[in-house]
Design a protein around this motif. Sequence first.
Motif, PDB file in Angstrom:
ATOM      1  N   ALA A   1       0.831  -1.211   0.000  1.00  0.00           N
ATOM      2  CA  ALA A   1       0.000   0.000   0.000  1.00  0.00           C
ATOM      3  C   ALA A   1       0.860   1.254   0.000  1.00  0.00           C
ATOM      4  O   ALA A   1       0.564   2.222  -0.709  1.00  0.00           O
ATOM      5  N   GLY A   2       1.945   1.249   0.777  1.00  0.00           N
ATOM      6  CA  GLY A   2       2.801   2.427   0.862  1.00  0.00           C
ATOM      7  C   GLY A   2       3.471   2.757  -0.451  1.00  0.00           C
ATOM      8  O   GLY A   2       3.520   3.920  -0.874  1.00  0.00           O
ATOM      9  N   GLY A   3       4.007   1.736  -1.112  1.00  0.00           N
ATOM     10  CA  GLY A   3       4.644   1.965  -2.409  1.00  0.00           C
ATOM     11  C   GLY A   3       3.669   2.452  -3.454  1.00  0.00           C
ATOM     12  O   GLY A   3       3.980   3.338  -4.269  1.00  0.00           O
ATOM     13  N   LEU A   4       2.476   1.900  -3.441  1.00  0.00           N
ATOM     14  CA  LEU A   4       1.449   2.316  -4.389  1.00  0.00           C
ATOM     15  C   LEU A   4       0.990   3.749  -4.112  1.00  0.00           C
ATOM     16  O   LEU A   4       0.730   4.524  -5.040  1.00  0.00           O
ATOM     17  N   GLU A   5       0.883   4.112  -2.840  1.00  0.00           N
ATOM     18  CA  GLU A   5       0.528   5.491  -2.504  1.00  0.00           C
ATOM     19  C   GLU A   5       1.554   6.467  -3.064  1.00  0.00           C
ATOM     20  O   GLU A   5       1.206   7.501  -3.644  1.00  0.00           O
ATOM     21  N   LEU A   6       2.841   6.147  -2.886  1.00  0.00           N
ATOM     22  CA  LEU A   6       3.895   7.017  -3.410  1.00  0.00           C
ATOM     23  C   LEU A   6       3.789   7.138  -4.928  1.00  0.00           C
ATOM     24  O   LEU A   6       3.994   8.217  -5.498  1.00  0.00           O
ATOM     25  N   TYR A   7       3.476   6.039  -5.585  1.00  0.00           N
ATOM     26  CA  TYR A   7       3.308   6.049  -7.034  1.00  0.00           C
ATOM     27  C   TYR A   7       2.188   7.012  -7.443  1.00  0.00           C
ATOM     28  O   TYR A   7       2.361   7.849  -8.335  1.00  0.00           O
ATOM     29  N   PHE A   8       1.038   6.886  -6.780  1.00  0.00           N
ATOM     30  CA  PHE A   8      -0.089   7.744  -7.145  1.00  0.00           C
ATOM     31  C   PHE A   8       0.151   9.199  -6.755  1.00  0.00           C
ATOM     32  O   PHE A   8      -0.306  10.118  -7.446  1.00  0.00           O
ATOM     33  N   GLN A   9       0.871   9.428  -5.669  1.00  0.00           N
ATOM     34  CA  GLN A   9       1.212  10.803  -5.310  1.00  0.00           C
ATOM     35  C   GLN A   9       2.078  11.449  -6.384  1.00  0.00           C
ATOM     36  O   GLN A   9       1.885  12.618  -6.735  1.00  0.00           O
ATOM     37  N   ALA A  10       3.001  10.680  -6.933  1.00  0.00           N
ATOM     38  CA  ALA A  10       3.845  11.197  -8.013  1.00  0.00           C
ATOM     39  C   ALA A  10       3.015  11.469  -9.265  1.00  0.00           C
ATOM     40  O   ALA A  10       3.214  12.485  -9.953  1.00  0.00           O
TER      41      ALA A  10
ATOM     42  N   TYR B   1     -15.420   8.830  -1.329  1.00  0.00           N
ATOM     43  CA  TYR B   1     -15.412   9.773  -0.209  1.00  0.00           C
ATOM     44  C   TYR B   1     -14.209  10.707  -0.311  1.00  0.00           C
ATOM     45  O   TYR B   1     -14.314  11.902  -0.011  1.00  0.00           O
ATOM     46  N   ALA B   2     -13.062  10.176  -0.728  1.00  0.00           N
ATOM     47  CA  ALA B   2     -11.865  11.002  -0.870  1.00  0.00           C
ATOM     48  C   ALA B   2     -12.059  12.057  -1.947  1.00  0.00           C
ATOM     49  O   ALA B   2     -11.670  13.221  -1.782  1.00  0.00           O
ATOM     50  N   VAL B   3     -12.677  11.666  -3.052  1.00  0.00           N
ATOM     51  CA  VAL B   3     -12.974  12.618  -4.127  1.00  0.00           C
ATOM     52  C   VAL B   3     -13.932  13.689  -3.624  1.00  0.00           C
ATOM     53  O   VAL B   3     -13.745  14.889  -3.875  1.00  0.00           O
ATOM     54  N   ASP B   4     -14.950  13.263  -2.906  1.00  0.00           N
ATOM     55  CA  ASP B   4     -15.928  14.209  -2.377  1.00  0.00           C
ATOM     56  C   ASP B   4     -15.281  15.183  -1.403  1.00  0.00           C
ATOM     57  O   ASP B   4     -15.650  16.360  -1.344  1.00  0.00           O
ATOM     58  N   ALA B   5     -14.304  14.701  -0.640  1.00  0.00           N
ATOM     59  CA  ALA B   5     -13.625  15.556   0.340  1.00  0.00           C
ATOM     60  C   ALA B   5     -12.597  16.468  -0.321  1.00  0.00           C
ATOM     61  O   ALA B   5     -12.139  17.433   0.296  1.00  0.00           O
ATOM     62  N   GLY B   6     -12.204  16.178  -1.565  1.00  0.00           N
ATOM     63  CA  GLY B   6     -11.177  16.964  -2.218  1.00  0.00           C
ATOM     64  C   GLY B   6      -9.805  16.787  -1.604  1.00  0.00           C
ATOM     65  O   GLY B   6      -8.958  17.675  -1.683  1.00  0.00           O
ATOM     66  N   ASP B   7      -9.561  15.617  -0.999  1.00  0.00           N
ATOM     67  CA  ASP B   7      -8.293  15.354  -0.319  1.00  0.00           C
ATOM     68  C   ASP B   7      -7.401  14.513  -1.235  1.00  0.00           C
ATOM     69  O   ASP B   7      -7.619  13.316  -1.408  1.00  0.00           O
ATOM     70  N   HIS B   8      -6.377  15.128  -1.810  1.00  0.00           N
ATOM     71  CA  HIS B   8      -5.531  14.442  -2.779  1.00  0.00           C
ATOM     72  C   HIS B   8      -4.770  13.272  -2.164  1.00  0.00           C
ATOM     73  O   HIS B   8      -4.608  12.219  -2.803  1.00  0.00           O
ATOM     74  N   ASP B   9      -4.277  13.437  -0.959  1.00  0.00           N
ATOM     75  CA  ASP B   9      -3.549  12.335  -0.314  1.00  0.00           C
ATOM     76  C   ASP B   9      -4.459  11.146  -0.061  1.00  0.00           C
ATOM     77  O   ASP B   9      -4.059   9.991  -0.245  1.00  0.00           O
ATOM     78  N   GLU B  10      -5.686  11.423   0.353  1.00  0.00           N
ATOM     79  CA  GLU B  10      -6.634  10.335   0.596  1.00  0.00           C
ATOM     80  C   GLU B  10      -7.043   9.671  -0.716  1.00  0.00           C
ATOM     81  O   GLU B  10      -7.259   8.451  -0.762  1.00  0.00           O
ATOM     82  N   VAL B  11      -7.129  10.440  -1.799  1.00  0.00           N
ATOM     83  CA  VAL B  11      -7.375   9.848  -3.118  1.00  0.00           C
ATOM     84  C   VAL B  11      -6.266   8.857  -3.457  1.00  0.00           C
ATOM     85  O   VAL B  11      -6.530   7.743  -3.929  1.00  0.00           O
ATOM     86  N   CYS B  12      -5.030   9.243  -3.217  1.00  0.00           N
ATOM     87  CA  CYS B  12      -3.899   8.358  -3.518  1.00  0.00           C
ATOM     88  C   CYS B  12      -3.935   7.109  -2.644  1.00  0.00           C
ATOM     89  O   CYS B  12      -3.658   5.995  -3.120  1.00  0.00           O
ATOM     90  N   ALA B  13      -4.279   7.264  -1.374  1.00  0.00           N
ATOM     91  CA  ALA B  13      -4.375   6.110  -0.478  1.00  0.00           C
ATOM     92  C   ALA B  13      -5.483   5.174  -0.926  1.00  0.00           C
ATOM     93  O   ALA B  13      -5.333   3.943  -0.901  1.00  0.00           O
ATOM     94  N   ALA B  14      -6.607   5.742  -1.360  1.00  0.00           N
ATOM     95  CA  ALA B  14      -7.732   4.919  -1.799  1.00  0.00           C
ATOM     96  C   ALA B  14      -7.422   4.194  -3.100  1.00  0.00           C
ATOM     97  O   ALA B  14      -7.785   3.019  -3.277  1.00  0.00           O
ATOM     98  N   LEU B  15      -6.751   4.860  -4.034  1.00  0.00           N
ATOM     99  CA  LEU B  15      -6.353   4.202  -5.278  1.00  0.00           C
ATOM    100  C   LEU B  15      -5.384   3.055  -4.989  1.00  0.00           C
ATOM    101  O   LEU B  15      -5.487   1.977  -5.582  1.00  0.00           O
ATOM    102  N   ALA B  16      -4.442   3.286  -4.084  1.00  0.00           N
ATOM    103  CA  ALA B  16      -3.499   2.231  -3.709  1.00  0.00           C
ATOM    104  C   ALA B  16      -4.230   1.023  -3.121  1.00  0.00           C
ATOM    105  O   ALA B  16      -3.937  -0.134  -3.463  1.00  0.00           O
TER     106      ALA B  16
END
Length: 328
Positions: A85-94, A129-144
Amino acid sequence: MEMCMETVSDTCRALLERSKRFGPLYGDRLANHLPMTLIALDRLGAPVDSMQRAFDANARQLQARDAGISPVVDAAIWLGKGSNAGGLELYFQACVARDGPGAVLRDWVPRLLPGVAASAFHCPIRLAYAVDAGDHDEVCAALAYWVMEYVTLDLPPDTVDDTPAAIAARLAVAVAGHAPWDGIIIDRMRQVARHPGLAGTAIQPSVLDLRQVAQFALGAYHAREDFTLLHTVTACHAFRLLLPYAGEPGRALRYLWEAVVVATLTVEPEDAAVPAAAAQIDWHACMAQAARASDAHVVKLCWSAYCEHLAYGDARYLAIAARKLARQ
Protein backbone atom coordinates in the motif's frame (compact mmCIF):
# COMPACT_ATOMS: atom_id res chain seq x y z
CA MET A 1 -14.54 17.90 -13.73
CA GLU A 2 -11.57 18.67 -11.47
CA MET A 3 -11.43 18.05 -7.75
CA CYS A 4 -11.48 21.05 -5.47
CA MET A 5 -9.68 21.39 -2.16
CA GLU A 6 -10.78 22.64 1.27
CA THR A 7 -14.20 21.04 1.08
CA VAL A 8 -14.05 19.51 4.56
CA SER A 9 -13.51 21.20 7.91
CA ASP A 10 -10.11 21.85 9.45
CA THR A 11 -10.96 19.31 12.14
CA CYS A 12 -11.71 16.63 9.59
CA ARG A 13 -8.58 17.40 7.61
CA ALA A 14 -6.41 17.22 10.72
CA LEU A 15 -7.92 13.88 11.74
CA LEU A 16 -7.50 12.53 8.21
CA GLU A 17 -3.83 13.46 8.47
CA ARG A 18 -3.54 11.56 11.75
CA SER A 19 -5.32 8.57 10.22
CA LYS A 20 -2.51 8.09 7.69
CA ARG A 21 -0.51 6.09 10.20
CA PHE A 22 -2.94 3.19 9.76
CA GLY A 23 -2.97 0.68 6.94
CA PRO A 24 -5.98 0.09 4.66
CA LEU A 25 -6.77 -3.28 6.25
CA TYR A 26 -6.74 -4.87 9.68
CA GLY A 27 -7.49 -8.33 11.09
CA ASP A 28 -8.60 -10.81 8.43
CA ARG A 29 -8.56 -8.38 5.48
CA LEU A 30 -11.16 -6.13 7.10
CA ALA A 31 -11.44 -2.59 5.73
CA ASN A 32 -10.16 0.45 7.59
CA HIS A 33 -13.28 2.63 7.72
CA LEU A 34 -11.72 5.53 9.61
CA PRO A 35 -11.16 8.00 6.72
CA MET A 36 -14.62 7.31 5.30
CA THR A 37 -16.22 7.72 8.72
CA LEU A 38 -14.48 11.04 9.33
CA ILE A 39 -15.57 12.44 5.96
CA ALA A 40 -19.16 11.24 6.42
CA LEU A 41 -19.33 12.72 9.92
CA ASP A 42 -18.01 16.03 8.62
CA ARG A 43 -20.67 16.04 5.91
CA LEU A 44 -23.30 15.31 8.56
CA GLY A 45 -22.18 18.39 10.49
CA ALA A 46 -20.64 16.50 13.42
CA PRO A 47 -19.16 18.63 16.22
CA VAL A 48 -15.48 18.38 17.08
CA ASP A 49 -16.03 16.10 20.08
CA SER A 50 -17.99 13.61 17.99
CA MET A 51 -15.28 13.56 15.34
CA GLN A 52 -12.63 12.90 17.96
CA ARG A 53 -14.73 10.22 19.67
CA ALA A 54 -15.27 8.44 16.37
CA PHE A 55 -11.56 8.66 15.60
CA ASP A 56 -10.66 7.05 18.93
CA ALA A 57 -13.33 4.34 18.66
CA ASN A 58 -12.31 3.32 15.14
CA ALA A 59 -8.55 3.72 15.54
CA ARG A 60 -8.53 1.34 18.49
CA GLN A 61 -8.88 -1.71 16.24
CA LEU A 62 -6.65 -0.62 13.35
CA GLN A 63 -3.13 -1.71 12.49
CA ALA A 64 -0.14 0.47 11.72
CA ARG A 65 0.89 0.85 8.12
CA ASP A 66 3.35 -1.70 6.84
CA ALA A 67 6.82 -0.18 7.00
CA GLY A 68 8.00 -2.22 4.01
CA ILE A 69 7.65 -0.26 0.76
CA SER A 70 8.56 -1.62 -2.67
CA PRO A 71 9.15 0.92 -5.45
CA VAL A 72 6.36 1.00 -8.03
CA VAL A 73 7.06 1.74 -11.67
CA ASP A 74 3.70 0.46 -12.96
CA ALA A 75 0.81 0.11 -10.51
CA ALA A 76 -0.90 -2.38 -12.83
CA ILE A 77 1.73 -4.97 -11.87
CA TRP A 78 0.40 -4.84 -8.30
CA LEU A 79 -3.27 -5.41 -9.17
CA GLY A 80 -4.75 -7.87 -6.69
CA LYS A 81 -1.43 -8.60 -4.95
CA GLY A 82 -2.82 -7.57 -1.54
CA SER A 83 0.33 -5.73 -0.48
CA ASN A 84 2.57 -2.65 -0.87
CA ALA A 85 0.00 0.00 0.00
CA GLY A 86 2.80 2.43 0.86
CA GLY A 87 4.64 1.97 -2.41
CA LEU A 88 1.45 2.32 -4.39
CA GLU A 89 0.53 5.49 -2.50
CA LEU A 90 3.90 7.02 -3.41
CA TYR A 91 3.31 6.05 -7.03
CA PHE A 92 -0.09 7.74 -7.14
CA GLN A 93 1.21 10.80 -5.31
CA ALA A 94 3.85 11.20 -8.01
CA CYS A 95 1.18 10.78 -10.71
CA VAL A 96 -1.05 13.41 -9.09
CA ALA A 97 1.86 15.83 -8.72
CA ARG A 98 2.71 15.39 -12.41
CA ASP A 99 -0.73 15.14 -14.04
CA GLY A 100 -3.25 16.43 -11.49
CA PRO A 101 -5.87 14.40 -9.61
CA GLY A 102 -8.55 14.63 -12.29
CA ALA A 103 -6.31 13.11 -14.95
CA VAL A 104 -5.21 10.32 -12.63
CA LEU A 105 -8.81 9.51 -11.74
CA ARG A 106 -9.87 9.50 -15.38
CA ASP A 107 -7.02 7.13 -16.13
CA TRP A 108 -7.46 4.74 -13.20
CA VAL A 109 -11.15 4.62 -12.30
CA PRO A 110 -12.10 2.93 -15.62
CA ARG A 111 -9.28 0.41 -15.09
CA LEU A 112 -10.42 -0.39 -11.57
CA LEU A 113 -14.21 -0.49 -12.02
CA PRO A 114 -14.22 -4.12 -13.26
CA GLY A 115 -13.13 -4.75 -9.66
CA VAL A 116 -15.86 -2.63 -8.07
CA ALA A 117 -16.53 -5.47 -5.59
CA ALA A 118 -12.98 -5.24 -4.18
CA SER A 119 -12.85 -5.50 -0.40
CA ALA A 120 -16.65 -5.79 -0.28
CA PHE A 121 -17.08 -2.49 -2.18
CA HIS A 122 -14.95 -0.57 0.33
CA CYS A 123 -12.28 0.34 -2.24
CA PRO A 124 -14.59 2.41 -4.48
CA ILE A 125 -16.44 3.73 -1.42
CA ARG A 126 -13.19 5.02 0.11
CA LEU A 127 -12.15 6.58 -3.19
CA ALA A 128 -15.54 8.23 -3.68
CA TYR A 129 -15.41 9.77 -0.21
CA ALA A 130 -11.86 11.00 -0.87
CA VAL A 131 -12.97 12.62 -4.13
CA ASP A 132 -15.93 14.21 -2.38
CA ALA A 133 -13.62 15.56 0.34
CA GLY A 134 -11.18 16.96 -2.22
CA ASP A 135 -8.29 15.35 -0.32
CA HIS A 136 -5.53 14.44 -2.78
CA ASP A 137 -3.55 12.34 -0.31
CA GLU A 138 -6.63 10.34 0.60
CA VAL A 139 -7.38 9.85 -3.12
CA CYS A 140 -3.90 8.36 -3.52
CA ALA A 141 -4.38 6.11 -0.48
CA ALA A 142 -7.73 4.92 -1.80
CA LEU A 143 -6.35 4.20 -5.28
CA ALA A 144 -3.50 2.23 -3.71
CA TYR A 145 -5.98 0.23 -1.63
CA TRP A 146 -8.13 -0.54 -4.67
CA VAL A 147 -5.14 -1.67 -6.71
CA MET A 148 -3.87 -4.04 -4.02
CA GLU A 149 -7.31 -5.53 -3.31
CA TYR A 150 -8.50 -5.59 -6.93
CA VAL A 151 -10.56 -8.64 -7.84
CA THR A 152 -13.07 -9.32 -10.61
CA LEU A 153 -16.13 -11.58 -10.68
CA ASP A 154 -15.93 -12.35 -14.42
CA LEU A 155 -19.52 -13.32 -15.09
CA PRO A 156 -20.80 -13.44 -18.70
CA PRO A 157 -21.63 -10.05 -20.25
CA ASP A 158 -24.66 -11.45 -22.10
CA THR A 159 -27.88 -9.47 -21.76
CA VAL A 160 -31.46 -10.64 -21.33
CA ASP A 161 -34.72 -8.78 -21.76
CA ASP A 162 -35.68 -8.86 -18.10
CA THR A 163 -35.79 -6.64 -15.01
CA PRO A 164 -33.03 -6.65 -12.38
CA ALA A 165 -35.43 -8.16 -9.82
CA ALA A 166 -36.46 -10.96 -12.19
CA ILE A 167 -32.84 -11.74 -12.99
CA ALA A 168 -31.93 -11.83 -9.31
CA ALA A 169 -34.82 -14.20 -8.58
CA ARG A 170 -33.74 -16.52 -11.40
CA LEU A 171 -30.14 -16.54 -10.19
CA ALA A 172 -31.25 -17.31 -6.63
CA VAL A 173 -32.95 -20.45 -7.95
CA ALA A 174 -29.81 -21.33 -9.93
CA VAL A 175 -27.62 -21.35 -6.79
CA ALA A 176 -30.22 -22.90 -4.46
CA GLY A 177 -28.86 -25.85 -2.51
CA HIS A 178 -25.30 -24.57 -2.74
CA ALA A 179 -22.52 -25.59 -0.40
CA PRO A 180 -22.20 -23.09 2.47
CA TRP A 181 -20.56 -19.81 1.52
CA ASP A 182 -17.71 -18.98 3.87
CA GLY A 183 -15.13 -16.30 4.59
CA ILE A 184 -15.62 -12.55 4.51
CA ILE A 185 -18.03 -10.81 2.12
CA ILE A 186 -15.71 -10.72 -0.90
CA ASP A 187 -14.84 -14.41 -0.42
CA ARG A 188 -18.52 -15.32 -0.49
CA MET A 189 -19.11 -13.15 -3.54
CA ARG A 190 -16.33 -14.92 -5.43
CA GLN A 191 -17.78 -18.30 -4.46
CA VAL A 192 -21.18 -17.28 -5.83
CA ALA A 193 -19.60 -16.04 -9.06
CA ARG A 194 -17.90 -19.41 -9.55
CA HIS A 195 -21.05 -21.43 -8.85
CA PRO A 196 -21.85 -23.80 -11.76
CA GLY A 197 -25.44 -22.56 -11.79
CA LEU A 198 -24.25 -19.18 -13.03
CA ALA A 199 -21.97 -20.51 -15.76
CA GLY A 200 -23.10 -19.25 -19.16
CA THR A 201 -26.13 -17.52 -17.63
CA ALA A 202 -27.14 -14.05 -18.81
CA ILE A 203 -27.18 -11.75 -15.78
CA GLN A 204 -27.27 -8.35 -17.46
CA PRO A 205 -30.59 -6.59 -18.19
CA SER A 206 -30.74 -5.43 -21.80
CA VAL A 207 -31.71 -1.96 -20.52
CA LEU A 208 -30.00 -0.69 -17.37
CA ASP A 209 -29.47 2.64 -15.66
CA LEU A 210 -28.02 3.62 -12.29
CA ARG A 211 -31.41 4.37 -10.79
CA GLN A 212 -32.46 0.75 -11.45
CA VAL A 213 -29.39 -0.63 -9.68
CA ALA A 214 -29.76 1.79 -6.76
CA GLN A 215 -33.46 0.95 -6.40
CA PHE A 216 -32.73 -2.77 -6.50
CA ALA A 217 -30.11 -2.41 -3.76
CA LEU A 218 -32.39 -0.19 -1.70
CA GLY A 219 -35.30 -2.61 -2.05
CA ALA A 220 -33.21 -5.58 -0.95
CA TYR A 221 -31.80 -3.80 2.10
CA HIS A 222 -35.11 -2.19 3.03
CA ALA A 223 -36.70 -5.65 3.04
CA ARG A 224 -34.04 -7.25 5.24
CA GLU A 225 -31.54 -5.77 7.67
CA ASP A 226 -28.39 -7.49 6.48
CA PHE A 227 -24.76 -6.43 6.74
CA THR A 228 -23.87 -7.43 3.17
CA LEU A 229 -26.90 -5.70 1.65
CA LEU A 230 -26.00 -2.49 3.49
CA HIS A 231 -22.82 -2.36 1.42
CA THR A 232 -24.72 -2.50 -1.86
CA VAL A 233 -26.57 0.70 -0.93
CA THR A 234 -23.39 2.57 0.00
CA ALA A 235 -21.69 1.18 -3.12
CA CYS A 236 -24.37 2.70 -5.37
CA HIS A 237 -23.79 6.08 -3.73
CA ALA A 238 -20.03 5.74 -4.23
CA PHE A 239 -20.45 4.72 -7.86
CA ARG A 240 -22.54 7.82 -8.52
CA LEU A 241 -19.75 10.01 -7.12
CA LEU A 242 -17.15 8.28 -9.29
CA LEU A 243 -19.25 8.30 -12.46
CA PRO A 244 -17.64 11.50 -13.86
CA TYR A 245 -14.35 9.57 -14.03
CA ALA A 246 -15.75 6.23 -15.22
CA GLY A 247 -14.92 6.59 -18.91
CA GLU A 248 -17.76 4.59 -20.46
CA PRO A 249 -20.66 4.93 -17.96
CA GLY A 250 -22.74 2.15 -19.52
CA ARG A 251 -19.89 -0.34 -19.36
CA ALA A 252 -19.02 0.70 -15.81
CA LEU A 253 -22.63 0.27 -14.70
CA ARG A 254 -22.60 -3.36 -15.86
CA TYR A 255 -19.79 -4.08 -13.40
CA LEU A 256 -21.73 -2.45 -10.58
CA TRP A 257 -24.86 -4.47 -11.35
CA GLU A 258 -22.84 -7.70 -11.54
CA ALA A 259 -21.34 -7.05 -8.11
CA VAL A 260 -24.59 -5.93 -6.50
CA VAL A 261 -26.62 -8.91 -7.67
CA VAL A 262 -23.84 -11.34 -6.68
CA ALA A 263 -23.72 -9.74 -3.22
CA THR A 264 -27.46 -10.30 -2.77
CA LEU A 265 -27.02 -13.98 -3.69
CA THR A 266 -24.68 -14.47 -0.73
CA VAL A 267 -27.51 -13.62 1.68
CA GLU A 268 -29.49 -16.61 2.88
CA PRO A 269 -33.25 -15.85 2.87
CA GLU A 270 -33.85 -17.70 6.13
CA ASP A 271 -31.24 -15.52 7.84
CA ALA A 272 -32.85 -12.28 6.74
CA ALA A 273 -35.94 -11.72 8.84
CA VAL A 274 -37.56 -8.31 8.49
CA PRO A 275 -36.91 -6.27 11.66
CA ALA A 276 -39.50 -4.17 13.45
CA ALA A 277 -39.97 -0.74 11.93
CA ALA A 278 -37.95 2.05 13.49
CA ALA A 279 -39.57 5.08 15.08
CA GLN A 280 -40.43 7.75 12.55
CA ILE A 281 -37.99 10.67 12.43
CA ASP A 282 -37.28 13.29 9.81
CA TRP A 283 -33.99 13.81 7.98
CA HIS A 284 -32.93 16.66 10.26
CA ALA A 285 -33.24 14.48 13.37
CA CYS A 286 -31.73 11.52 11.56
CA MET A 287 -28.62 13.42 10.52
CA ALA A 288 -28.23 15.02 13.93
CA GLN A 289 -28.30 11.59 15.57
CA ALA A 290 -25.94 10.09 13.00
CA ALA A 291 -23.50 12.98 13.56
CA ARG A 292 -23.12 11.78 17.16
CA ALA A 293 -22.54 8.12 16.22
CA SER A 294 -19.15 6.45 16.18
CA ASP A 295 -20.07 3.16 14.49
CA ALA A 296 -18.62 3.39 10.98
CA HIS A 297 -21.45 1.55 9.27
CA VAL A 298 -24.14 3.61 10.99
CA VAL A 299 -22.46 6.87 10.00
CA LYS A 300 -21.75 5.86 6.41
CA LEU A 301 -25.16 4.30 5.82
CA CYS A 302 -26.95 7.42 7.09
CA TRP A 303 -24.85 9.74 4.96
CA SER A 304 -25.24 7.59 1.84
CA ALA A 305 -28.97 7.22 2.43
CA TYR A 306 -29.38 10.98 2.69
CA CYS A 307 -27.39 11.59 -0.50
CA GLU A 308 -29.29 8.92 -2.40
CA HIS A 309 -32.59 10.34 -1.14
CA LEU A 310 -31.59 13.70 -2.59
CA ALA A 311 -30.79 12.01 -5.90
CA TYR A 312 -33.86 9.76 -6.17
CA GLY A 313 -36.46 11.07 -3.71
CA ASP A 314 -37.33 7.62 -2.33
CA ALA A 315 -38.72 7.67 1.23
CA ARG A 316 -37.24 4.25 1.92
CA TYR A 317 -33.81 5.85 2.30
CA LEU A 318 -34.99 7.63 5.44
CA ALA A 319 -36.54 4.37 6.65
CA ILE A 320 -33.28 2.41 6.37
CA ALA A 321 -31.31 5.21 8.04
CA ALA A 322 -33.78 5.44 10.93
CA ARG A 323 -33.77 1.68 11.33
CA LYS A 324 -29.98 1.57 11.46
CA LEU A 325 -29.85 4.30 14.07
CA ALA A 326 -32.47 2.50 16.18
CA ARG A 327 -30.39 -0.69 16.17
CA GLN A 328 -27.00 0.77 17.06
